[in-house]
Write a protein that holds these residues in place. Structure first.
Motif, short mmCIF file in Angstrom:
data_model
loop_
_atom_site.label_atom_id
_atom_site.label_comp_id
_atom_site.label_asym_id
_atom_site.label_seq_id
_atom_site.Cartn_x
_atom_site.Cartn_y
_atom_site.Cartn_z
N THR A 292 0.86 -1.18 0.00
CA THR A 292 0.00 0.00 0.00
C THR A 292 0.90 1.23 0.00
OG1 THR A 292 -0.07 0.06 2.42
CG2 THR A 292 -1.84 -1.12 1.30
N GLU A 293 0.28 2.36 -0.19
CA GLU A 293 1.04 3.60 -0.12
C GLU A 293 0.12 4.71 0.40
OE1 GLU A 293 0.71 5.26 -4.66
OE2 GLU A 293 2.17 3.67 -4.28
N PRO A 294 0.70 5.76 0.97
CA PRO A 294 -0.11 6.85 1.51
C PRO A 294 -1.04 7.43 0.45
CG PRO A 294 2.16 7.07 2.23
CD PRO A 294 2.15 5.97 1.22
N GLY A 295 -2.24 7.76 0.88
CA GLY A 295 -3.24 8.34 -0.01
C GLY A 295 -4.25 7.35 -0.52
N GLU A 296 -3.94 6.05 -0.46
CA GLU A 296 -4.90 5.05 -0.89
C GLU A 296 -6.02 4.93 0.14
OE1 GLU A 296 -3.37 1.54 -3.39
OE2 GLU A 296 -1.87 1.75 -1.81
N ALA A 297 -7.24 4.76 -0.35
CA ALA A 297 -8.41 4.62 0.52
C ALA A 297 -9.04 3.26 0.32
CB ALA A 297 -9.42 5.72 0.23
N GLY A 298 -9.53 2.69 1.39
CA GLY A 298 -10.18 1.40 1.31
C GLY A 298 -10.81 1.02 2.63
N PHE A 299 -11.18 -0.24 2.74
CA PHE A 299 -11.71 -0.79 3.98
C PHE A 299 -10.73 -1.83 4.51
CE2 PHE A 299 -15.33 1.12 2.05
CZ PHE A 299 -16.14 1.53 3.11
N PHE A 300 -10.58 -1.86 5.83
CA PHE A 300 -9.53 -2.68 6.44
C PHE A 300 -10.12 -3.51 7.57
CE2 PHE A 300 -7.80 1.10 4.54
CZ PHE A 300 -6.74 0.61 3.79
N ARG A 301 -9.73 -4.80 7.60
CA ARG A 301 -10.25 -5.74 8.58
C ARG A 301 -9.68 -5.43 9.97
NH1 ARG A 301 -12.65 -10.57 7.98
NH2 ARG A 301 -13.81 -9.27 6.52
N THR A 302 -10.57 -5.33 10.92
CA THR A 302 -10.15 -5.04 12.29
C THR A 302 -9.95 -6.34 13.07
OG1 THR A 302 -12.43 -4.94 13.11
CG2 THR A 302 -11.46 -2.88 12.29
N ASP A 303 -9.11 -6.26 14.08
CA ASP A 303 -8.93 -7.37 15.01
C ASP A 303 -9.67 -7.13 16.32
OD1 ASP A 303 -6.91 -9.15 13.59
OD2 ASP A 303 -5.88 -7.22 13.53
N ILE A 304 -9.72 -5.87 16.75
CA ILE A 304 -10.42 -5.50 17.98
C ILE A 304 -11.21 -4.23 17.70
CG2 ILE A 304 -10.18 -4.74 20.38
CD1 ILE A 304 -7.55 -6.29 20.51
N ASN A 437 -20.92 0.54 12.12
CA ASN A 437 -20.75 -0.22 10.88
C ASN A 437 -19.76 -1.36 11.04
OD1 ASN A 437 -22.11 0.84 8.15
ND2 ASN A 437 -21.88 2.56 9.57
N SER A 438 -18.78 -1.18 11.91
CA SER A 438 -17.81 -2.26 12.11
C SER A 438 -18.45 -3.46 12.80
CB SER A 438 -16.62 -1.76 12.94
OG SER A 438 -16.92 -1.69 14.33
N TRP A 439 -19.51 -3.24 13.57
CA TRP A 439 -20.23 -4.36 14.17
C TRP A 439 -20.89 -5.22 13.09
CZ3 TRP A 439 -23.33 -1.10 18.28
CH2 TRP A 439 -22.45 -0.65 19.27
N ILE A 440 -21.16 -4.63 11.94
CA ILE A 440 -21.81 -5.33 10.84
C ILE A 440 -20.78 -5.99 9.92
CG2 ILE A 440 -23.35 -5.07 8.86
CD1 ILE A 440 -24.38 -2.48 10.26
N THR A 441 -19.69 -5.26 9.65
CA THR A 441 -18.74 -5.69 8.62
C THR A 441 -17.41 -6.19 9.16
OG1 THR A 441 -17.76 -3.49 8.43
CG2 THR A 441 -19.72 -3.95 7.08
N LYS A 442 -17.08 -5.81 10.38
CA LYS A 442 -15.79 -6.12 11.01
C LYS A 442 -14.64 -5.39 10.31
CE LYS A 442 -13.17 -9.81 13.25
NZ LYS A 442 -12.83 -11.24 13.29
N ASP A 443 -14.94 -4.35 9.57
CA ASP A 443 -13.87 -3.57 8.96
C ASP A 443 -14.13 -2.09 9.14
OD1 ASP A 443 -15.73 -2.86 6.93
OD2 ASP A 443 -15.07 -4.48 5.63
N VAL A 444 -13.19 -1.27 8.71
CA VAL A 444 -13.28 0.17 8.91
C VAL A 444 -12.73 0.87 7.67
CG1 VAL A 444 -11.00 0.31 10.02
CG2 VAL A 444 -12.73 2.06 10.52
N ARG A 445 -13.36 1.97 7.33
CA ARG A 445 -12.92 2.78 6.20
C ARG A 445 -11.77 3.68 6.63
NH1 ARG A 445 -16.51 7.90 4.35
NH2 ARG A 445 -15.22 8.70 2.66
#
Length: 624
Positions: A292-304, A437-445
């Motif tokens: 990855t590189e700075p400036g990229e946007a996406g959704f990321f899987r959380t652990d906690i 939203n993370s409770w639904i998807t387990k990820d974060v924007r």
């Protein structure tokens, strides 16, 4: 008991009553067709079940949208505001009125702190109660009273520059939404407030030319509100909010920009963790990319994922209303709740506020969080013997003590979530909509921030601690002048390598004071010692977790700051800003200490307590 393993108008106030219950103001049940006004409806036919499950297609907003309602101009003129609220006056938008619009309306003015004890649609009674403008004889007045905005039939609210500055509280746009505001127009809009509006479904624009079209009910292309946004933001707006967008994403209806995996260039630690956690395809469950590189946007899987009682109740309301009373969160074992912000509120709230019913309302935050935790099977660190012994744990401290592991991605609704960066975890704060939203998807924007590095050489003198290092860093021009805001701060160098995990946590914790996105320290032998000695973790497992959790040689940083710790002396920060640091011996004269406070947010760790004990012992023995 060992923690579970996790892999997160009058200017009066309504008398006490349980939010969402038996006041005639409760939320409309989803089973009766209720939904947040101003946003797209949820998945048709979905009233419960496991959050994150797919279903019928999610509908986008139409390509053209009409409003047809009144426009509230938040002008620097108390009488003009009163005329709009009480006399039905609808002023023509002229250059003169534009010049009189109130600038720099903060979220604290939209929803003062005491209003934030409410967490449901009752907030719609309160928008702008803290707004002060010029009144008679130029004196500041607060012309907006409870319920007047909602009763006025306003669909649009107009202001000047820097609307929504200040705290990131989502109660502010939610209060506006519940009062009927569907569009916000301002000359400039602060980033976090703007994002919160978009997540909730409020449309935002800086185009004053839309005002008359909004008021007249003329169809307006939705593209007027998406112009200039990135691809993810555009789709969030088109779907009517982050929840609706996420439902479409999980159903495979949306197209996200792919990671730019274009080679094996070295990455910083933050970039490496983002790469490992990138949700490449939510529908297919593909996680991780090469780089990855700075400036990229996406959704990321959380652990906690963790939250506290100031945020959990509103997020729970959103969850139950959008998905239904029987819906279940995704992977409850990786969610944690904390009662740690308002435990002693009864000791500090003024009698006036208590008589207004605010203490009873605030206590409902604890009730709602506790009930939701029980219903969902989520671990709650609550109170000890009621109010008597305080909280069972402080959220960010407990995450580091018992849960965080190297390479994890952790989100929490607390500004000091970066505390867990002390063991090489990527931990950062989020708001209500993101945690819900993370409770639904387990990820974060997220948009990957650039990183800057602080290298600390030399030897830390006696009686100097990591807090002194941070006060020195905070007064560095790069930090003091705001260049570090929103970046990842990575601490490195021989001195940092010798620090214990507790002392490293002081530095990562204070990423909040730096204004950084988060703070990180590479995982190393000290991390292994912490995991084995403090957690009782098997040493082989600890070493496996640490492997590779560091920045690659040659990784790129936007700035490298070098500090010689040998030159440090004990420091203090003058009032007003932690960046106002001075060496104690630089004070003009001795300062008498009347109260000494020791504890969180930064200094409530075990080593901190040991230090306080040494000070008391030395003082006691000195007196003897």
């Amino acid at each position: 008991m060992a923690p579970r393993r996790v892999g997160g108008g009058e200017r009066t106030v309504q008398k006490a009553g349980r939010p969402g219950h038996a006041r005639g103001e409760g939320l409309t049940p989803v089973s009766d067709g209720g939904q947040l006004p101003g946003v797209c409806p949820p998945l048709e036919g979905q009233s419960g079940g496991q959050a994150g499950s797919t279903g019928p297609r999610v509908r986008k907003r139409p390509s053209e949208i009409s409003f047809g309602g009144r426009v509230l101009f938040l002008a620097e003129d108390a009488e003009l505001i009163r005329q709009q609220l009480h006399e039905g006056f609808d002023p023509e938008f002229t250059p003169d009125l534009k010049a009189r619009l109130r600038d720099q309306i903060s979220t604290d003015e939209i929803t003062p702190a005491y209003i934030c004890f409410f967490y449901d649609e009752t907030l719609g009674e309160f928008p702008y109660l803290g707004l002060e403008v010029a009144g008679e004889n130029g004196r500041a007045e607060a012309p907006i009273e409870r319920g007047t905005v909602k009763a006025g039939g306003f669909v649009c609210s107009v202001a000047g520059k820097r609307r929504g500055k200040g705290s990131s509280r989502e109660q502010s746009p939610y209060a506006e939404l519940m009062a009927g505001i569907k569009v916000v127009v301002s000359e400039s809009i602060e980033r976090i407030y703007n994002e919160n509006c978009q997540n909730l479904g409020i449309l935002t624009t800086t185009d004053f030319g839309l005002i008359d079209r909004i008021r007249s009910g003329e169809p307006i292309p939705l593209s007027e509100f998406t112009a200039g946004t990135d691809d993810i933001t555009r789709q969030i707006i088109e779907y009517g909010g982050l929840f609706e967008f996420n439902m479409a994403r999980l159903a495979g209806q949306v197209t996200l920009p792919p990671p730019r995996a274009d080679g094996g260039n070295p990455m910083t630690l933050g970039e490496k963790i983002f790469a490992r956690k990138w949700v490449v395809d939510a529908a297919e469950g593909r996680i991780g990319t090469d780089r990855t590189e700075p400036g990229e946007a996406g959704f990321f899987r959380t652990d906690i994922r963790f939250s506290h009682e100031y945020v959990t109740p509103m997020a729970a309301i959103f969850f139950e209303q959008k998905l239904g009373a029987d819906a279940r969160v995704l992977d409850p074992d990786s969610i944690l709740f904390f009662r740690d912000h308002l435990t002693f509120l009864h000791k500090v709230m003024s009698q006036e506020r208590i008589e207004q019913g605010l203490l009873a309302v605030a206590n409902e935050l604890e009730v709602k969080q506790r009930e939701f935790a029980v219903k969902q099977g989520i671990r709650l660190y609550g109170e000890q013997q009621g109010h008597v012994m305080g909280s069972e744990a402080i959220c960010h401290s407990k995450i580091l003590e018992d849960y965080a592991e190297p390479g994890m991605l952790i989100i929490g609704t607390d500004s000091h979530t970066p505390h867990a960066g002390a063991v090489g975890a990527l931990a950062f704060g989020v708001g209500t909509t993101a945690i819900f939203n993370s409770w639904i998807t387990k990820d974060v924007r997220a948009r990957i921030p650039p990183s800057f590095k602080v290298v600390v050489d030399g030897t830390l003198p006696a009686n100097c601690t990591a807090k002194d290092l941070m006060l020195e860093i905070l007064r560095h021009p790069y930090v003091r002048d705001g260049h570090a805001i929103g970046q990842i701060i990575e601490y490195a160098g021989p001195v940092v390598e010798r620090l214990s995990v507790d002392e490293r946590a002081t530095m990562t914790n204070m990423a909040a004071e730096v204004g950084a996105f988060t703070g990180l320290v590479a995982a190393d032998e000290r991390t292994v010692e912490f995991l084995v000695e403090e957690r009782g973790m098997d040493e082989d497992r600890a070493r496996a977790l640490v492997e590779g959790v560091y920045s690659d040689p040659g990784a790129g940083y936007v700035k490298v700051i070098e500090i010689d710790a040998s030159r440090l002396r004990p420091m203090v920060a003058l009032p007003g800003d932690p960046g106002n640091g001075l060496y104690i011996d630089e004070l003009a004269e001795p300062v008498e200490i009347e109260i000494a406070y020791a504890g969180s947010c930064t200094a409530g760790k075990k080593e901190d307590m040991d230090m306080y004990a040494r000070v008391f012992r030395e003082a006691w023995e000195g007196e003897g």
